[in-house]
Design a protein around this motif. Structure first.
Motif, PDB file in Angstrom:
ATOM      1  N   GLY A 192       0.877  -1.147   0.000  1.00  0.00           N
ATOM      2  CA  GLY A 192       0.000   0.000   0.000  1.00  0.00           C
ATOM      3  C   GLY A 192       0.925   1.209   0.000  1.00  0.00           C
ATOM      4  N   HIS A 193       0.516   2.313  -0.597  1.00  0.00           N
ATOM      5  CA  HIS A 193       1.394   3.487  -0.622  1.00  0.00           C
ATOM      6  C   HIS A 193       1.850   3.908   0.772  1.00  0.00           C
ATOM      7  CE1 HIS A 193       0.188   4.151  -4.866  1.00  0.00           C
ATOM      8  NE2 HIS A 193       1.297   4.856  -4.932  1.00  0.00           N
ATOM      9  N   ALA A 194       1.033   3.604   1.780  1.00  0.00           N
ATOM     10  CA  ALA A 194       1.388   3.980   3.147  1.00  0.00           C
ATOM     11  C   ALA A 194       2.705   3.350   3.593  1.00  0.00           C
ATOM     12  CB  ALA A 194       0.269   3.585   4.111  1.00  0.00           C
ATOM     13  N   SER A 195       3.082   2.250   2.961  1.00  0.00           N
ATOM     14  CA  SER A 195       4.352   1.599   3.294  1.00  0.00           C
ATOM     15  C   SER A 195       5.534   2.544   3.111  1.00  0.00           C
ATOM     16  CB  SER A 195       4.570   0.364   2.419  1.00  0.00           C
ATOM     17  OG  SER A 195       3.516  -0.551   2.549  1.00  0.00           O
ATOM     18  N   LEU A 196       5.413   3.451   2.148  1.00  0.00           N
ATOM     19  CA  LEU A 196       6.490   4.419   1.922  1.00  0.00           C
ATOM     20  C   LEU A 196       6.719   5.290   3.144  1.00  0.00           C
ATOM     21  CD1 LEU A 196       5.617   5.643  -1.700  1.00  0.00           C
ATOM     22  CD2 LEU A 196       7.396   4.000  -1.052  1.00  0.00           C
ATOM     23  N   ILE A 197       5.678   5.450   3.955  1.00  0.00           N
ATOM     24  CA  ILE A 197       5.773   6.323   5.120  1.00  0.00           C
ATOM     25  C   ILE A 197       6.453   5.631   6.293  1.00  0.00           C
ATOM     26  CG2 ILE A 197       4.446   7.638   6.824  1.00  0.00           C
ATOM     27  CD1 ILE A 197       2.270   7.973   4.654  1.00  0.00           C
ATOM     28  N   ASP A 198       5.993   4.409   6.649  1.00  0.00           N
ATOM     29  CA  ASP A 198       6.523   3.800   7.878  1.00  0.00           C
ATOM     30  C   ASP A 198       7.591   2.728   7.663  1.00  0.00           C
ATOM     31  OD1 ASP A 198       4.593   1.939   6.910  1.00  0.00           O
ATOM     32  OD2 ASP A 198       4.266   1.145   8.917  1.00  0.00           O
ATOM     33  N   TYR A 199       7.575   2.045   6.529  1.00  0.00           N
ATOM     34  CA  TYR A 199       8.536   0.952   6.354  1.00  0.00           C
ATOM     35  C   TYR A 199      10.013   1.386   6.412  1.00  0.00           C
ATOM     36  CZ  TYR A 199       5.323  -2.926   5.177  1.00  0.00           C
ATOM     37  OH  TYR A 199       4.395  -3.933   5.218  1.00  0.00           O
ATOM     38  N   PRO A 200      10.395   2.546   5.856  1.00  0.00           N
ATOM     39  CA  PRO A 200      11.814   2.899   5.906  1.00  0.00           C
ATOM     40  C   PRO A 200      12.377   3.000   7.323  1.00  0.00           C
ATOM     41  CG  PRO A 200      10.709   4.213   4.252  1.00  0.00           C
ATOM     42  CD  PRO A 200       9.629   3.504   5.025  1.00  0.00           C
ATOM     43  N   ASP A 201      11.513   3.298   8.289  1.00  0.00           N
ATOM     44  CA  ASP A 201      11.950   3.446   9.683  1.00  0.00           C
ATOM     45  C   ASP A 201      11.374   2.379  10.600  1.00  0.00           C
ATOM     46  OD1 ASP A 201      13.366   5.842   9.049  1.00  0.00           O
ATOM     47  OD2 ASP A 201      11.463   6.932   9.094  1.00  0.00           O
TER      48      ASP A 201
ATOM     49  N   ILE B 191       3.916  11.896  -2.730  1.00  0.00           N
ATOM     50  CA  ILE B 191       5.030  11.116  -2.194  1.00  0.00           C
ATOM     51  C   ILE B 191       6.193  12.034  -1.841  1.00  0.00           C
ATOM     52  CG2 ILE B 191       6.764   9.367  -2.789  1.00  0.00           C
ATOM     53  CD1 ILE B 191       4.574   8.024  -4.494  1.00  0.00           C
ATOM     54  N   LYS B 192       6.455  12.994  -2.679  1.00  0.00           N
ATOM     55  CA  LYS B 192       7.538  13.949  -2.397  1.00  0.00           C
ATOM     56  C   LYS B 192       7.224  14.752  -1.134  1.00  0.00           C
ATOM     57  CE  LYS B 192       9.090  14.458  -7.195  1.00  0.00           C
ATOM     58  NZ  LYS B 192       9.178  15.357  -8.379  1.00  0.00           N
ATOM     59  N   SER B 193       5.932  15.056  -0.928  1.00  0.00           N
ATOM     60  CA  SER B 193       5.551  15.817   0.272  1.00  0.00           C
ATOM     61  C   SER B 193       5.764  14.994   1.535  1.00  0.00           C
ATOM     62  CB  SER B 193       4.091  16.267   0.174  1.00  0.00           C
ATOM     63  OG  SER B 193       3.187  15.194   0.415  1.00  0.00           O
ATOM     64  N   TRP B 194       5.758  13.667   1.392  1.00  0.00           N
ATOM     65  CA  TRP B 194       6.056  12.782   2.525  1.00  0.00           C
ATOM     66  C   TRP B 194       7.562  12.699   2.780  1.00  0.00           C
ATOM     67  CZ3 TRP B 194       2.747   8.128   0.419  1.00  0.00           C
ATOM     68  CH2 TRP B 194       1.387   8.421   0.570  1.00  0.00           C
ATOM     69  N   ASP B 195       8.340  13.281   1.889  1.00  0.00           N
ATOM     70  CA  ASP B 195       9.805  13.219   1.953  1.00  0.00           C
ATOM     71  C   ASP B 195      10.286  11.771   1.897  1.00  0.00           C
ATOM     72  OD1 ASP B 195      12.362  14.295   2.061  1.00  0.00           O
ATOM     73  OD2 ASP B 195      12.457  14.249   4.248  1.00  0.00           O
ATOM     74  N   ARG B 196       9.689  11.028   0.976  1.00  0.00           N
ATOM     75  CA  ARG B 196      10.052   9.630   0.780  1.00  0.00           C
ATOM     76  C   ARG B 196      10.404   9.384  -0.681  1.00  0.00           C
ATOM     77  NH1 ARG B 196      11.308   8.579   5.764  1.00  0.00           N
ATOM     78  NH2 ARG B 196       9.653   7.773   7.114  1.00  0.00           N
TER      79      ARG B 196
END
Length: 239
Positions: free
Chosen positions: A108-117, A179-184
């Motif tokens: 899910g696109h949300a993975s870009l937010i929490d998975y990196p950390d 996605i860019k606004s999420w800084d990911r």
């Protein structure tokens, strides 16, 4: 001796507005459900875990276009094995990587937010890798590879072939700026930064997988079943 025939499916616990009207991204349901069904059919015990033990469903993934009647029946049945495990998820610190032979990052696109950390999930996956198991991810699940490393601290995807959701697909959906606004970074950019060889599918929505030894990746929601099947095939080659 082969690793345990037990799989952990990672679930994003993030959510954020992404779609018209402020509808949110979260877990793309079939990217967890279809692999769950593949693994169970292949004789795996299967557990689900997110970094916080919680999840939100991605709005798009609950629409009729993406959640077919047979899938909706399983997802909406709170007594189905999949839904029960989804609603009672563990956090990775409560699980022992030595008990599992396969790690699969759903998305899910949300993975870009929490998975990196997602340090807990990353540590768990690194443990499965160190024990000789299979590590797999589909679509945006590849965002988790930032912290999955070998015993020397090197990203396990460095120098390996991987795939994942294309930047072209983000552009077609009109969400690259979000996605860019999420800084990911996009999955392509993330893979490149970790020294992997990103292999693009024929088209953003075509089912497509890559297997590089014990590393298995898939490109998009349409690839969820094929990626899980490839992960099982990679597992069955282990000694």
């Amino acid at each position: 001796m082969a690793p345990p025939r037990r799989a952990l499916i990672a679930i994003t616990s993030a959510h954020a507005p992404l779609y018209p009207g402020g509808k949110e991204t979260g877990l793309f349901i079939t990217e967890a459900l279809h692999p769950f069904e593949v693994f169970r059919k292949a004789g795996f015990e299967v557990d689900l875990a997110s970094e916080t033990g919680k999840y939100s469903a991605d709005w798009l993934s609950t629409t009729d276009e993406w959640l077919k009647p047979e899938d909706r029946k399983v997802y909406e049945d709170k007594n189905s094995e999949f839904r029960r495990k989804l609603d009672t998820m563990q956090t990775p610190d409560k699980l022992n990587a030595d008990d599992y032979g396969l790690f699969f990052a759903s998305a899910g696109h949300a993975s870009l937010i929490d998975y990196p950390d997602a340090k807990g999930l990353q540590k768990f996956a690194s443990g499965v890798w160190a024990d000789g198991g299979v590590v797999s991810a589909v679509c945006h699940g590849g965002a988790i590879f930032k912290g999955i490393v070998d015993d020397k601290g090197t990203p396990i995807i460095k120098g390996r072939n991987v795939t994942g959701f294309t930047t072209q697909g983000e552009e077609e959906e009109g969400i690259l700026d979000t996605i860019k606004s999420w800084d990911r970074p996009t999955i392509e950019a993330s893979a490149a930064s970790l020294g992997a060889n990103y292999v693009s599918p024929p088209g953003p929505w075509d089912s497509f997988t890559q297997t590089d030894g014990r590393l298995v990746t898939g490109a998009n929601p349409a690839s969820a079943t094929a990626t899980a099947e490839a992960a099982v095939a990679a597992f069955d080659k282990l000694k």
